[in-house]
Design a protein around this motif. Structure first.
Motif, short mmCIF file in Angstrom:
data_model
loop_
_atom_site.label_atom_id
_atom_site.label_comp_id
_atom_site.label_asym_id
_atom_site.label_seq_id
_atom_site.Cartn_x
_atom_site.Cartn_y
_atom_site.Cartn_z
N PHE A 514 35.28 62.30 4.16
CA PHE A 514 34.34 62.89 3.22
C PHE A 514 34.94 62.86 1.82
CE2 PHE A 514 34.03 64.92 7.36
CZ PHE A 514 32.69 64.73 7.68
N GLY A 515 34.08 62.92 0.84
CA GLY A 515 34.53 63.02 -0.53
C GLY A 515 34.88 64.44 -0.89
N PRO A 517 34.29 67.69 -2.99
CA PRO A 517 33.24 68.30 -3.81
C PRO A 517 33.70 68.50 -5.25
CG PRO A 517 33.44 69.44 -1.71
CD PRO A 517 34.60 68.49 -1.79
N GLY A 518 32.79 68.22 -6.18
CA GLY A 518 33.11 68.38 -7.59
C GLY A 518 33.85 67.22 -8.20
N SER A 519 34.05 66.14 -7.44
CA SER A 519 34.77 64.98 -7.96
C SER A 519 33.84 64.12 -8.80
CB SER A 519 35.34 64.15 -6.81
OG SER A 519 34.29 63.61 -6.03
N SER A 520 34.42 63.12 -9.45
CA SER A 520 33.64 62.23 -10.32
C SER A 520 32.62 61.42 -9.55
CB SER A 520 34.59 61.30 -11.08
OG SER A 520 35.39 60.56 -10.16
N THR A 521 32.78 61.30 -8.25
CA THR A 521 31.82 60.56 -7.42
C THR A 521 30.74 61.47 -6.87
OG1 THR A 521 33.17 60.88 -5.42
CG2 THR A 521 33.60 58.91 -6.76
N GLY A 522 30.75 62.74 -7.30
CA GLY A 522 29.74 63.67 -6.81
C GLY A 522 29.97 64.10 -5.38
N GLY A 523 31.19 63.97 -4.91
CA GLY A 523 31.49 64.37 -3.55
C GLY A 523 31.21 63.30 -2.51
N ALA A 524 30.89 62.09 -2.97
CA ALA A 524 30.60 61.01 -2.03
C ALA A 524 31.89 60.49 -1.40
CB ALA A 524 29.88 59.86 -2.75
#
Length: 816
Positions: A514-515, A517-524
């Motif tokens: 999982f990505g 949360p709050g990252s530059s990829t939107g949590g993707a």
């Protein structure tokens, strides 16, 4: 060289037979007369249950190191790793910080260092015959034990799956009507405070008994973490100090409490039921780790040559030029030469780890990894022994256990190019049923079945130099087995041994990626990992192991044996793929062992000398590589288990105990081990492994000597000084460890050998109710590393786990 060592092994086996023949004749000549003084010093008997029934150690045709509670206490042993110093060809040491609170266990060069639930141990670990299937939580504390049995060589028919290298079995004291209560306290270096106690209770005379034991331990860490910005004013590294001073904390500190309740019920002369429950709450600090090297990216095991970058910071070692990179200023001490650049301290017991990611590479908010290596465990087991007839016995062992834990790992620097926060869970249920029959003096037979199921889960936040993600893996596994073991004595003194075990195993690995949360990829999910999320892999298969041997008693004092036995370690799928192409299966590894041995009790049992020689044919060896040259994806990052090929392991072992006069005890062992690849698989060759490489955790020579003397002080009591000296040669922790072109060794993956000295002085009162002991461990203050983590493939760095420096402790014990 290999052939010459093979001849050495053959000569040792021949010498063993010759010694046995000589010893048998000598023993007959030394038969004690009826009026021999009963006070003559002799070696105490230890009864073991390695073959499913109680037997004297010297009657069992297996290479076993067995130690009772008294010996464990005399040596000052407190955890499982302390036992390795006195057991030949046995490696037990704390795992590197990256693998959490665990033990690395190898016997005769066969074992496992990676704690991931997707991988199986290579040494079976048991508590009261209940199997522990994971390396996590395996650095057990030695509390209120009756004895420990270390069985060397594959135990495929006796202990089953994943005892390919051997088995370690811990047996707790059982409750009975004997008054046996004690309280003990210890204070020592690093504010070590320990409280332990135990007692028997009679609830119903001759029918129901209980034993309660408890322990509480606190100890400060011996590796100190400092804030780099504080100790190096003017640095651009962000400061993490929130109070006064530059100290952030320590690593290696211990904080845990444990308790155990055991009940024995004997409702009838033919029936005994033992029920035991235990709980441990461990909130210890992270495993010690220091930064040893920062330089050029390299596959672990690779020997770098050429011009370093920057050239002005280069240094030369063993004819190779090694470079530095950003991060080398955080090295406070390096065993690889004059590479340490830090000016604050040259101590090997400090680092600048803060377990903080102040500027995550994925753009998410700063975060802090937990400052702990915690583990909470509990379990309950029930063992029922029913004597159906004088010659027929039924045993049932039922157990449930579970644990959860949290641990963090960084690289020892404040930059944290690699930072992980891990949470682990495991639940397991097992049932073993045995039926044992005795046919007079002719034969003993045990048949049985075994069922085991576990469900493990691994969650983590992982930050690498180029990748940030969350991991959530689930690993259910089931093991079913049927077994039979028999020994038949067709003529006097000769025993024929045979055993079979059929095992059916299945294991599933469910990947969760999982990505953040709050990252530059939107949590993707990161693109390279997206296809892994929800992917299901695993392994299923069956295996038949066997054991066949002959045992001959030359005399009451001398027994010899020869046997062939097999074992295996389960297959699976890569638990750490960074690309879908790396999610590849691997096959079980297998071992066939040929062994001869002699067990001697000589000179009225004043001398015990046990010898064994073995040749192991090792097939489909499992190793983990850090370079995966697969089509369409980068070779790194990578951490992939592969079947590396086949090898031959040869060695011998000698264990001796000598009680020449009353009060004097001398113990010792000597072991030799040689590993040679017979063939290397294509996957191993593409990852840099060649036939010139040595096996992992193979120490050519090990030895130890322990001496103690009980000095009687009349009615006052006794004084017992003891000294233990142990030595282990250097070994490699990387699978690829020799340069094919030059023959040079991989210095970054080699753990240097060392010799340790421990000393202990014990006073016991005349009534033996009071005991005071003073001990010093690592008396010479030797700097050595228990393990090294070569992470050049991911972070261009190497970390080490320094062992404790010299420590002291005083213990007070009261028996009631």
């Amino acid at each position: 060289m290999v052939h010459s060592k093979g001849r050495v092994l053959a000569r040792v086996c021949v010498m063993a037979v010759a010694i046995g023949t000589f010893a048998a004749n000598a023993a007959r000549a030394e038969d004690a007369p009826a009026n021999k003084a009963e006070t003559s010093p002799s070696i105490a008997e230890i009864v073991v249950t390695a073959q499913f029934r109680g037997q004297k150690l010297q009657d069992v045709p297996i290479a076993i190191t067995a130690v009772n509670a008294a010996t464990i206490e005399q040596r000052g042993s407190t955890n499982l790793a302390d036992l390795a110093g006195s057991a030949p060809n046995v490696t037990l040491r704390p795992a590197a910080a990256s693998f959490g609170p665990a033990v690395v266990a190898y016997i005769r060069g066969v074992g496992q260092r990676d704690t991931n639930f997707g991988l199986e141990p290579g040494v079976g670990l048991y508590i009261d015959d209940v199997y522990l299937p994971t390396m996590h939580g395996s650095l057990l504390n030695l509390v209120d034990l009756d004895r420990v049995e270390i069985l060397r060589g594959p135990q495929g028919t006796l202990a089953g799956q994943n005892s390919i290298g051997g088995s370690i079995k811990l047996y707790s004291k059982k409750p009975d009507g004997t008054p046996d209560a004690y309280l003990s306290s210890t204070y020592g270096s690093y504010n070590r405070v320990e409280l332990r106690g135990g007692s028997n209770f009679t609830i119903v005379p001759d029918t129901l008994y209980m034993r309660l034991t408890a322990a509480a331990v606190h100890k400060d860490g011996y590796v100190t973490r400092y804030d780099y910005a504080c100790t190096h004013p003017g640095s651009t590294v962000p400061s993490m100090v929130t109070g006064t001073g530059c100290k952030l904390g320590t690593e290696g500190g211990k904080d845990y409490v444990a308790a155990r309740a055991a009940v024995r019920w004997t409702p009838a002369p033919f029936l005994t039921a033992d029920i035991a429950a235990d709980v441990t709450r461990d909130n210890s600090e992270p495993t010690p780790s220091t930064l040893l090297y920062v330089g050029r990216a390299a596959n672990p095991g690779t020997m770098l040559t050429g011009v370093a970058t920057p050239a002005s910071a280069a240094y030369t070692l063993n004819g190779n030029v090694y470079g530095t990179a950003t991060g080398s200023q955080f090295i406070s001490y390096s065993p690889f030469g004059a590479f340490a650049q830090d000016t604050f301290s040259k101590s090997p017991y400090i680092n600048y780890e803060n377990y903080a990611d102040t500027a995550p590479r994925d753009g998410s908010a700063p975060w802090q990894a937990p400052l702990k290596a915690a583990l909470n465990t509990w379990g309950i087991s029930g063992t029922v022994n029913a004597t159906l007839t004088d010659n027929l016995k039924l045993t049932s062992i039922t157990a449930y256990r579970e644990f959860d834990g949290t641990y963090s790992t960084g690289d020892g620097s404040p930059l944290n190019p690699s930072l992980q926060a891990n949470t682990i869970y495991n639940k397991q249920f097992s049932e073993e049923l045995r039926l044992s029959a005795k046919f007079g003096d002719l034969a003993n037979l045990t048949v049985g079945g075994y069922y085991f199921h576990k469900r493990s889960r691994y969650q983590a936040r992982i930050e690498l130099t180029t990748l940030s993600f969350l991991e959530d893996d689930s690993i259910p596994a089931t093991n079913k087995a049927l077994f039979a073991n028999a020994d038949i004595s067709p003529i006097r003194n000769l025993t024929v041994i045979g055993g079979l075990r059929y095992t059916d195993q299945s294991k599933t690995f469910v990947y969760g990626r999982f990505g953040v949360p709050g990252s530059s990829t939107g949590g993707a999910v990161p693109p390279s990992l997206a296809a892994l999320n929800g992917l299901v892999g695993g392994y299923s298969g069956s295996r038949l192991d066997y054991r066949a041997g002959l045992q001959y008693r030359f005399s009451d004092e001398v027994m010899g044996y020869a046997q062939v036995s097999t074992g295996f370690r389960g297959g699976g799928i890569n638990p750490r793929p960074f690309f879908p192409a790396q999610a590849l299966p691997y096959n079980p590894e297998k071992l066939k062992a040929y062994e001869v041995g002699l067990k001697n009790d000589l000179f009225d049992r004043k001398l015990r000398l046990n010898l064994s020689g073995f040749v192991n044919k090792y097939t489909d060896i499992l190793v983990t590589v850090a370079s995966c040259p697969l089509p369409g994806v980068p070779a790194a990052p990578c951490s992939m288990p592969i079947n590396a090929g086949n090898a031959t392991i040869k060695g011998f072992e000698a264990e001796a105990q000598l009680h020449p006069v009353a009060g004097l005890s001398i113990e010792g062992s000597l072991a030799y081990l040689n590993f040679k690849y017979d063939s290397v698989s294509a996957a191993a060759a593409s990852s840099g492994i060649g036939p010139e490489d040595k096996g992992q955790y193979i120490s050519p020579w090990q030895w130890n000597v322990g001496i103690q003397y009980d000095l009687a002080l009349g009615s006052i009591g006794s004084l017992t000084p003891r000294i233990d000296v142990s030595h282990i040669d250097s070994f490699n922790r990387n699978a690829n460890n020799v340069d094919a072109a030059t023959g040079g060794k991989d210095i970054f993956g080699e753990v240097q050998g060392y010799t340790l000295v421990n000393a202990r002085l014990t006073f016991r009162s005349g009534d033996k109710d009071w005991e005071v002991a003073f001990e010093v461990r690592n008396l010479t203050n030797k700097l050595y590393y228990t393990d090294i983590f070569d992470n050049r493939g991911s972070t261009n760095s190497v970390q080490g786990t320094p062992a404790e420096p010299r420590t002291w402790a005083v213990s007070l014990k009261r028996r009631f």
